[in-house]
Design a protein around this motif. Structure first.
Motif, PDB file in Angstrom:
ATOM      1  N   ARG A  96     -13.449   7.570  -7.950  1.00 34.78           N
ATOM      2  CA  ARG A  96     -14.374   7.653  -6.825  1.00 34.78           C
ATOM      3  C   ARG A  96     -13.933   8.764  -5.884  1.00 34.78           C
ATOM      4  N   TRP A  97     -14.778   9.041  -4.909  1.00 34.65           N
ATOM      5  CA  TRP A  97     -14.547  10.135  -3.959  1.00 34.65           C
ATOM      6  C   TRP A  97     -13.188   9.980  -3.276  1.00 34.65           C
ATOM      7  N   ARG A  98     -12.879   8.760  -2.852  1.00 32.59           N
ATOM      8  CA  ARG A  98     -11.589   8.423  -2.271  1.00 32.59           C
ATOM      9  C   ARG A  98     -10.906   7.486  -3.249  1.00 32.59           C
ATOM     10  N   ALA A 111     -21.292   6.177  -0.918  1.00 29.51           N
ATOM     11  CA  ALA A 111     -19.961   5.779  -1.374  1.00 29.51           C
ATOM     12  C   ALA A 111     -18.892   6.693  -0.780  1.00 29.51           C
ATOM     13  N   LYS A 112     -19.229   7.992  -0.664  1.00 34.41           N
ATOM     14  CA  LYS A 112     -18.273   8.923  -0.056  1.00 34.41           C
ATOM     15  C   LYS A 112     -17.979   8.497   1.383  1.00 34.41           C
ATOM     16  N   ARG A 126       0.825  -1.210   0.000  1.00 29.02           N
ATOM     17  CA  ARG A 126       0.000   0.000   0.000  1.00 29.02           C
ATOM     18  C   ARG A 126       0.861   1.262   0.000  1.00 29.02           C
ATOM     19  N   MET A 142      -9.359  -3.796  -0.924  1.00 30.23           N
ATOM     20  CA  MET A 142      -8.167  -3.816  -0.106  1.00 30.23           C
ATOM     21  C   MET A 142      -7.269  -4.979  -0.492  1.00 30.23           C
ATOM     22  N   GLU A 194     -18.418   5.521   2.680  1.00 27.36           N
ATOM     23  CA  GLU A 194     -17.766   4.216   2.702  1.00 27.36           C
ATOM     24  C   GLU A 194     -16.271   4.358   2.430  1.00 27.36           C
ATOM     25  N   ASP A 195     -15.944   5.335   1.582  1.00 30.71           N
ATOM     26  CA  ASP A 195     -14.543   5.504   1.219  1.00 30.71           C
ATOM     27  C   ASP A 195     -13.701   6.113   2.348  1.00 30.71           C
ATOM     28  N   ALA A 196     -14.358   6.773   3.294  1.00 22.46           N
ATOM     29  CA  ALA A 196     -13.631   7.330   4.441  1.00 22.46           C
ATOM     30  C   ALA A 196     -13.475   6.204   5.450  1.00 22.46           C
ATOM     31  N   TYR A 251      -8.436   3.367   7.665  1.00 21.80           N
ATOM     32  CA  TYR A 251      -7.013   3.689   7.537  1.00 21.80           C
ATOM     33  C   TYR A 251      -6.724   5.134   7.867  1.00 21.80           C
ATOM     34  N   ASP A 252      -7.764   5.951   7.908  1.00 19.26           N
ATOM     35  CA  ASP A 252      -7.553   7.348   8.241  1.00 19.26           C
ATOM     36  C   ASP A 252      -6.925   7.443   9.622  1.00 19.26           C
ATOM     37  N   ILE A 294     -23.748  12.969 -12.095  1.00 19.36           N
ATOM     38  CA  ILE A 294     -23.647  13.216 -10.656  1.00 19.36           C
ATOM     39  C   ILE A 294     -24.190  12.035  -9.866  1.00 19.36           C
ATOM     40  N   TYR A 295     -24.835  11.097 -10.554  1.00 19.94           N
ATOM     41  CA  TYR A 295     -25.354   9.916  -9.859  1.00 19.94           C
ATOM     42  C   TYR A 295     -24.374   8.751  -9.908  1.00 19.94           C
ATOM     43  N   SER A 296     -23.237   8.940 -10.544  1.00 20.76           N
ATOM     44  CA  SER A 296     -22.224   7.889 -10.596  1.00 20.76           C
ATOM     45  C   SER A 296     -21.180   8.128  -9.511  1.00 20.76           C
ATOM     46  N   ALA A 297     -21.090   7.192  -8.559  1.00 14.53           N
ATOM     47  CA  ALA A 297     -20.070   7.299  -7.510  1.00 14.53           C
ATOM     48  C   ALA A 297     -18.679   7.278  -8.135  1.00 14.53           C
ATOM     49  N   GLU A 301     -26.760   7.135  -3.352  1.00 13.88           N
ATOM     50  CA  GLU A 301     -25.691   6.170  -3.572  1.00 13.88           C
ATOM     51  C   GLU A 301     -24.325   6.835  -3.517  1.00 13.88           C
ATOM     52  N   VAL A 302     -24.247   8.037  -4.116  1.00 13.25           N
ATOM     53  CA  VAL A 302     -22.959   8.712  -4.164  1.00 13.25           C
ATOM     54  C   VAL A 302     -22.498   9.098  -2.765  1.00 13.25           C
TER      55      VAL A 302
END
Lengths: 429, 429
Positions: free
Chosen positions: A265-267, B342-343, A242, B419, B345-347, B350-351, A291-294, B338-339
């Motif tokens: 994606r966002w992250r 996902a935001k 990683r 991961m 979920e991405d946080a 590991y932070d 805007i609806y696509s993650a 959904e978006v």
């Protein structure tokens, strides 16, 4: 022990972007640094410890974990098993080699990394190694692993369009967007007159170049090896962890004058590449989506935060690169897509008409002719303006004189639906 | 002849944004200007002509077509048929009226128009007229007539979300995006505690308010009339011409502190509204979409050119409005789409881990345990760092001690696909 062997060893022992190691090498040189790490067993030399601390302090990085004694402690176990001569031989057998800072072909883009620059750069592949040198001819295309069909299509179009204009595509060899970027670049013929060994794509790997990773991309990476270049800052045999993935992103950003995030994606690791690029003052482009696509949320985030410029095609990417005149002319113009056709269609016959003529145009009927006096009232213009305007519009084919007055004409033969809606002559007033 | 009658007459005779007319009114006042236009038949008064020229000159608008004599020529034909008393009576019968500059409820936003401000503002509808006053509570949502389902959905979500937070939605009453914005605003209940006459939407019309235009929106505009407001700067009976559509856009932009373009083609009237808003220093937001949709090309253009900020939801629109604390709290939080999920979920877990702990995490195996010495070599860390790191990761549930070493643990119970790909412990090194 020469410089090459020492630096090859350092890439095996010291993690990418370990600033303590970089400081030690800056102070002692690679050969002495390597010797100190391998051979010194007593207490850490106080003077060198202080010099490293001072150098890190000057770079604003004076944390306790970065002390030289902590570094030596980190490196010692690995140093005992490192065998740089074997690594160099292995890479040579695999058709690769190593570049050192100061070499003619050392990437100029790495200058922006300062102390975080790699100790050396391993490479492998048949592509001309001097391609690495010039950041203005390299564009990174990166994005999420779990790409959508939309993201893959964008990526392929950008990569193809840029290669056609003489750009070499840099990416990370991962699944999804990375893979599509390499694949599309490889599928494109190099511009006419181009030396055949100039690669269309370069993969910057997080692990050692003795293995093509991830396994699912083995065929693709083998093709990159045959026609392009793979590079890495870690020695063969090093696993892609990683940490190394994260640090690899800074190399991609440093290598290229422009980094494009085509879907993320966002992250996403691609955002870290973009931020590295922005911090180094490099250009960053991002492609919008639903805007609806993650999977587009990361791109929107970059654009929204001002870290990236919105781009929709290869021409806009080149504009960002400051390369409106590409180094190699395109073999053929890219096809005009639906969007470009719509842009052209929207630039219409009304351009260039002045205000009074537009008012007059609005007043012209589609069927029953109107007299000049009627038009003057409807348009709110004087008789003189109406007469002058009618002659100008007639010259453009926008009006026609009938026995009992004037009507509207459409140069394309029939009224467009969009136009009718606005200028629908209501039977009133 | 009083001020109201004079200004009502001027809205019938002088086209919107006719700066010569505006200058004349500024110099003589509305009553005298109206009289001059209607009654003066001889040569144009030289002194007034000069004053108008000077005033226009001071506004950088001294073109020959703007001379007073040319203006009087334009206006005279219409003046002979104007009947402002009848217009005022008609609008009163229709449940409407007229606002004059200086009235308590005159839109403060119009101050930004300067000489281009309307002579008066006609209104019609049951909504409270003081809603017009404060630009910070008004958000324009505009876009193309030929909207896609994507554009309509975005528009509805933005309008609903903003009305729930106490915002009134302003649009142009046209087909497509405009219609959807009004419709969604009307469908939303006003925030609790809100005066019931405060409208959720205002339609700014290009023609007179005696008729609901376009015909296909008649039902919708009638509903706006029952629950909201319709406004126009032209007198009843005036047709909605192309010129008036263009000028209507400047009123929408001036009325609101924020203009949002939710979907627009490369050349769209909505872009003119956006540019008007940007020129007045108002905030402009635009919603991205597929780069293959010609219907989003206008939004991308605005964002790319820096005229608009990219927004993806009502919260980002409010942020742009500087209203992160809405004037009226939302009745209920909008559903997490959904978006947003996902935001979140991405946080991830590991932070907050420092570099050394991340290196250690990478070195931990999924199945066969590794000893501390093995981990030190794999992670490139000292024994002390490994021991400290293992205790920190164990506290977070990210590692587990086994009889013969340590393994990786996933707090959510099982490793995530994303991961695994990165930290796949290769059986090498």
């Amino acid at each position: 022990m020469n410089e090459t062997t020492a630096r090859a060893g350092l890439t095996r022992i010291i993690e990418p972007n370990d600033l303590t190691g970089a400081a030690l090498v800056a102070i002692l040189g690679a050969v002495e640094a390597y010797k100190l790490i391998r051979e010194h067993t007593g207490p850490t030399p106080a003077r060198t410890q202080q010099q490293v601390a001072d150098l890190l302090d000057a770079h604003g990085a004076a944390r306790s974990s970065l002390r030289l004694d902590a570094g030596l402690d980190r490196w010692r176990a690995r140093a005992s098993v490192a065998n740089p001569q074997a690594d160099l031989q292995l890479m040579s057998n695999l058709g690769g080699g190593i570049l050192l800072p100061g070499d003619e072909n050392w990437p100029r883009g790495f200058d922006a990394l300062g102390l975080a620059a790699p100790h050396a750069l391993w490479y492998r592949g048949k592509g001309a190694i001097d391609t690495l040198r010039e950041p203005n001819t390299l564009v990174a295309i990166v994005g999420s692993r779990d790409a959508t069909e939309y993201g893959r299509t964008i990526t392929a179009e950008l990569a193809s369009g840029l290669v056609r204009r003489g750009i070499c595509i840099v990416s990370g060899g991962a699944y999804g967007i990375d893979a599509k970027a390499h694949e599309a670049a490889l599928a494109e013929e190099p511009p006419a007159g181009e030396a055949t060994t100039r690669p269309s794509t370069i993969a910057v790997m997080a692990g050692g170049l003795d293995r093509f990773y991830p396994a699912g991309n083995e065929d693709l990476l083998y093709q990159v090896h045959r026609e392009g270049l793979l590079i890495s800052e870690v020695a063969p045999g090093s696993t892609p962890t990683r940490w190394r993935f994260l640090q690899r992103n800074r190399l991609i950003a440093a290598l290229c004058s422009l980094t494009i995030v085509s879907e993320a994606r966002w992250r996403s690791g691609a955002l870290s590449t973009a931020h590295h690029a922005a911090e180094m003052g490099r250009e960053v482009g991002a492609v919008p989506g639903s805007i609806y696509s993650a999977n587009s949320a990361g791109c929107h985030r970059l654009i929204r935060e001002g870290a990236a410029t919105l781009i929709t095609d290869a021409a806009e990417a080149l504009e960002l690169l400051g390369k409106t005149h590409a180094p190699h002319p395109a073999k053929d113009s890219p096809p005009i897509g639906e969007v470009n056709a719509a842009k052209a269609e929207d630039a219409r016959e009304y351009d260039g008409l002045d205000v009074q003529d537009l008012l007059l145009l609005d007043a012209l009927p589609i069927r029953s002719p109107r007299t000049v006096d009627e038009l003057a009232i409807l348009a709110g213009l004087g008789i003189g303006s109406i007469l002058g305007g009618l002659s100008r519009l007639a010259a453009k084919g926008l009006t026609e004189s009938k026995p009992d007055g004037w009507i509207r004409r459409y140069p394309t033969g029939k009224p467009k639906q969009r136009m009718r809606q606005d200028s629908d002559p209501l039977p009133r007033e």
